[in-house]
Design a protein around this motif. Structure first.
Motif, short mmCIF file in Angstrom:
data_model
loop_
_atom_site.label_atom_id
_atom_site.label_comp_id
_atom_site.label_asym_id
_atom_site.label_seq_id
_atom_site.Cartn_x
_atom_site.Cartn_y
_atom_site.Cartn_z
N TYR A 1 0.80 -1.17 0.03
CA TYR A 1 0.09 0.16 -0.08
C TYR A 1 0.90 1.23 -0.10
O TYR A 1 2.04 1.29 -0.08
N ASP A 2 0.21 2.31 0.04
CA ASP A 2 0.72 3.56 0.13
C ASP A 2 1.54 3.96 -1.44
O ASP A 2 2.92 4.31 -1.41
N VAL A 3 0.81 3.56 -2.33
CA VAL A 3 1.36 3.75 -3.82
C VAL A 3 -0.01 4.32 -4.51
O VAL A 3 -1.12 3.77 -4.30
N PRO A 4 0.04 5.02 -5.31
CA PRO A 4 -0.84 5.73 -6.21
C PRO A 4 -1.63 4.44 -6.94
O PRO A 4 -1.10 3.37 -7.35
N ILE A 5 -2.97 4.53 -6.98
CA ILE A 5 -3.95 3.53 -7.32
C ILE A 5 -3.42 3.35 -9.16
O ILE A 5 -3.59 2.10 -9.36
N ASP A 6 -3.15 4.13 -9.54
CA ASP A 6 -2.83 4.13 -11.27
C ASP A 6 -1.73 3.20 -11.27
O ASP A 6 -1.60 2.49 -12.00
N ASP A 7 -0.59 3.32 -10.31
CA ASP A 7 0.44 2.61 -10.35
C ASP A 7 0.23 1.11 -10.14
O ASP A 7 0.74 0.07 -10.52
N MET A 8 -0.85 1.13 -9.21
CA MET A 8 -1.16 -0.37 -8.79
C MET A 8 -1.88 -1.01 -9.88
O MET A 8 -1.63 -2.34 -10.00
N LYS A 9 -2.61 -0.35 -10.71
CA LYS A 9 -3.19 -0.90 -11.65
C LYS A 9 -2.38 -1.37 -12.80
O LYS A 9 -2.28 -2.43 -13.39
N GLU A 10 -1.21 -0.32 -13.14
CA GLU A 10 -0.19 -0.70 -13.93
C GLU A 10 0.54 -2.12 -13.49
O GLU A 10 1.17 -2.96 -14.18
#
Length: 145
Positions: free
Chosen positions: A62-71
């Motif tokens: 966690y503590d990562v932007p959601i768009d980065d998680m989608k990537e």
């Protein structure tokens, strides 16, 4: 995973293999965020009498932007097969939130992993996170000499 004939392994050897598989998945995610993990733990394998176990390793990032998680989920879709994992499910889980979910088995079916992206923004919560649950195949403990 082959339930019929569990391999004979020491608990420590299996735990180290579980840690390596988990690290490989984290490497494919390739994000620098905060990790919440308990480390792998051993539990009895259902459907067997005593002496048969599996390792269970849940963790989240966690503590990562959601768009980065989608990537990162897209990287997993491409990277897992390249590392010998077979994706057996790629869609949404059965929860009301319909979290994106990837389920894969490792080559040789030593491990199975369930990866979900929980976008908490729609609930007014933060942080969003990637949940990873890795399980080893069932194994028998080594018999003493």
């Amino acid at each position: 995973m082959n339930k019929d004939d569990p391999k004979v392994r020491s608990a420590e050897e299996n735990k180290e293999s579980t840690k390596r598989a988990s690290s490989e998945i984290l490497g494919l995610i390739a994000l620098k965020g905060k990790l919440a993990e308990s480390g792998p733990f051993t539990m009895p394998c259902s459907g067997y009498s005593g002496g048969v176990y599996r390792d269970h390793h849940p963790w989240s990032l966690y503590d990562v932007p959601i768009d980065d998680m989608k990537e990162a989920m897209d990287r997993l879709r491409k990277g897992l097969p390249r590392k010998g994992w077979k994706i057996v499910k790629d869609g949404f889980d059965g929860s009301p939130s319909k979290a994106p979910q990837i389920v894969a088995n490792s080559k040789g079916e030593e491990f199975s992993v369930d990866i979900r992206l929980h976008d908490q923004r729609k609930y007014g919560k933060d942080p969003s996170f990637i949940e990873v649950t890795l399980e080893s195949a069932c194994f028998k403990t080594e018999k003493p000499d």
